[in-house]
Scaffold this motif. Structure first.
Motif, PDB file in Angstrom:
ATOM      1  N   ASP A  99      -1.263  42.340   6.461  1.00 52.36           N
ATOM      2  CA  ASP A  99      -1.964  43.119   5.426  1.00 52.36           C
ATOM      3  C   ASP A  99      -1.572  42.653   4.040  1.00 52.36           C
ATOM      4  O   ASP A  99      -2.411  42.528   3.146  1.00 52.36           O
TER       5      ASP A  99
ATOM      6  N   LYS B 150      -3.172  39.407   3.281  1.00 50.25           N
ATOM      7  CA  LYS B 150      -4.608  39.603   2.993  1.00 50.25           C
ATOM      8  C   LYS B 150      -4.806  40.103   1.567  1.00 50.25           C
ATOM      9  O   LYS B 150      -5.720  39.683   0.870  1.00 50.25           O
ATOM     10  N   GLU B 151      -3.929  41.006   1.159  1.00 48.70           N
ATOM     11  CA  GLU B 151      -3.990  41.519  -0.208  1.00 48.70           C
ATOM     12  C   GLU B 151      -3.872  40.374  -1.215  1.00 48.70           C
ATOM     13  O   GLU B 151      -4.638  40.275  -2.166  1.00 48.70           O
TER      14      GLU B 151
ATOM     15  N   ALA C 145      -4.485  37.297  -0.626  1.00 51.03           N
ATOM     16  CA  ALA C 145      -5.634  36.401  -0.489  1.00 51.03           C
ATOM     17  C   ALA C 145      -6.831  36.926  -1.276  1.00 51.03           C
ATOM     18  O   ALA C 145      -7.676  36.161  -1.734  1.00 51.03           O
TER      19      ALA C 145
ATOM     20  N   TYR D 167      -4.644  32.604   5.245  1.00 54.10           N
ATOM     21  CA  TYR D 167      -3.795  33.020   6.358  1.00 54.10           C
ATOM     22  C   TYR D 167      -4.399  32.576   7.677  1.00 54.10           C
ATOM     23  O   TYR D 167      -5.607  32.468   7.828  1.00 54.10           O
TER      24      TYR D 167
ATOM     25  N   ARG E  73      -3.843  33.875  11.451  1.00 49.30           N
ATOM     26  CA  ARG E  73      -3.158  34.876  12.253  1.00 49.30           C
ATOM     27  C   ARG E  73      -3.142  34.391  13.691  1.00 49.30           C
ATOM     28  O   ARG E  73      -4.201  34.216  14.284  1.00 49.30           O
TER      29      ARG E  73
ATOM     30  N   GLU F  25      -7.498  35.193  13.820  1.00 52.04           N
ATOM     31  CA  GLU F  25      -8.130  35.680  12.603  1.00 52.04           C
ATOM     32  C   GLU F  25      -7.736  34.762  11.454  1.00 52.04           C
ATOM     33  O   GLU F  25      -6.582  34.361  11.348  1.00 52.04           O
ATOM     34  N   THR F  26      -8.680  34.442  10.592  1.00 52.33           N
ATOM     35  CA  THR F  26      -8.334  33.602   9.446  1.00 52.33           C
ATOM     36  C   THR F  26      -9.378  33.716   8.347  1.00 52.33           C
ATOM     37  O   THR F  26     -10.514  34.109   8.618  1.00 52.33           O
ATOM     38  N   ASN F  27      -8.975  33.401   7.129  1.00 53.75           N
ATOM     39  CA  ASN F  27      -9.945  33.356   6.041  1.00 53.75           C
ATOM     40  C   ASN F  27     -10.175  31.916   5.626  1.00 53.75           C
ATOM     41  O   ASN F  27     -10.640  31.622   4.550  1.00 53.75           O
TER      42      ASN F  27
END
Ligand code: UDP
Ligand code: MG
Length: 322
Positions: A51, A54-55, A57, A65, A67, A305-307
């Motif tokens: 989390d 993500k913040e 990012a 990230y 995951r 999971e990834t951005n």
């Protein structure tokens, strides 16, 4: 603007440290002429590490990230980061501030001079217990004694790799990864920087004694078949010794016609060879186990999971899309 640098940071339950290390890295790059991205590899953390990343990012568009779907271990997390890094060089470091970001300018300067691998050597860690110091000394002594690839004391996974080297490492499909050894093994122009490690910023080490032992076995068996050769010597010497020990008894028995206690000799022989067999079978077993794992060619990690766009040339079997 200069070339692009990828920072790869494996994190496993490092929530408090994520923001701290990111700020430290941003500070360093402020004075440097590079584009950079920071890739956090969340190795299946169970706290709020993801989390917090993500913040970050959301705030910074160069923070990414990956995951992993569970805890795959430090080495596999590093590999995930390397596979997905797009920079002209990749710098990997721990997420607990034990690897000082203040070394970044120096590492990059060496890279600009043409070194393809800039690795770091920890001189002494402040506040680290006697036991950890001793075990890490012992670790390198044993590895260098037993293994084909020579490694230096205090070399951890804090290093800069040129994209040429990263491309080579991406090709490696080893199930049991020991990156420190692999990096040494691939060669290229390497240079070392010494530094004094700080204490963990927060949290505690994820390497327990049993994990450290597993790591040591890994580092030996993934680089060397020498233990197999040792075992042959050991078996030979022990057998020879047994024969030598029994010759006087045998001679005595033959010359004087006195019996020596047979039960004792039989018992000791059985115990002796039983132990020897177990040792040798164990060693062979480790290697067979490795063949077994390798023959399955499972991916080293699964990203859940990834951005980060991960469609590039990464071999298909390393990514399972969800
Ligand atoms: N780490 C990881 N997966 C693990 C264990 C550790 O990604 O299963 C990360 C951890 O978050 C840290 C780095 O690897 O960023 C080094 O771990 P640690 O500080 O626990 O090792 P030590 O410095 O004590 O050798
Ligand atoms: Mg640490």
């Amino acid at each position: 603007m200069g070339r692009k640098v990828s920072m790869v940071i494996p994190v496993y339950n490092e929530s408090v440290n994520v923001g701290v290390i990111l700020q430290a890295i941003r500070c360093e790059f402020k004075n440097l002429d590079y584009h950079y991205e920071v890739i956090f590899v969340d190795d299946g953390s169970s706290d709020d590490t993801l989390d917090l990343i993500k913040e970050q990012a959301l705030t910074y568009d160069n923070v990414f990230y990956l995951r992993l779907s569970r805890n795959y271990g430090h080495q596999n997390a590093l590999k995930a980061g390397l596979d997905n890094a797009k920079g002209d060089c990749v710098i990997s470091m721990d997420g607990d501030m034990q690897h000082p970001p203040s070394l970044l300018p120096k590492m990059l300067a060496f890279w600009e001079q043409g070194f393809e691998v800039v690795y770091t050597r920890r001189l002494d860690t402040e506040g680290v217990g006697f036991f950890k110091k001793l075990s890490s000394k012992l670790f390198y002594k044993v590895i260098n004694f037993i293994s084909d690839v020579k490694m230096e004391d205090g070399v951890a996974d804090f290093r800069l790799l040129d994209k040429k080297v990263v491309a080579k490492l991406k090709e490696f499909k080893e199930t049991d990864l020991f990156l420190r050894g692999l990096v040494k093994w691939v060669g290229f122009n390497q240079v070392a920087i010494d530094y004094k490690a700080a204490q963990r910023h927060s949290g505690k080490t994820k390497y327990s004694l049993s994990r450290m032992i597993a790591f040591a076995v890994e580092s030996v068996t993934s680089f060397s078949v020498r233990p197999l050769i040792f075992s042959v010597y050991l078996g030979f010497i022990l057998s020879l010794l047994t024969i030598l020990i029994y010759i006087p008894y045998l001679a005595n028995a033959v010359m004087t016609k006195n019996h020596f206690p047979r039960w004792a000799s039989i018992l000791s022989l059985v115990a002796f060879f039983g132990g020897l067999n177990l040792t040798l079978i164990g060693i062979v077993g480790i290697y067979i186990g490795k063949l077994f794992m390798q023959s399955k060619a499972r991916p080293n990690y699964i990203i859940s999971e990834t951005n980060k766009p991960i469609k590039e040339k990464i071999p298909a079997h390393d990514i399972v899309e969800f």
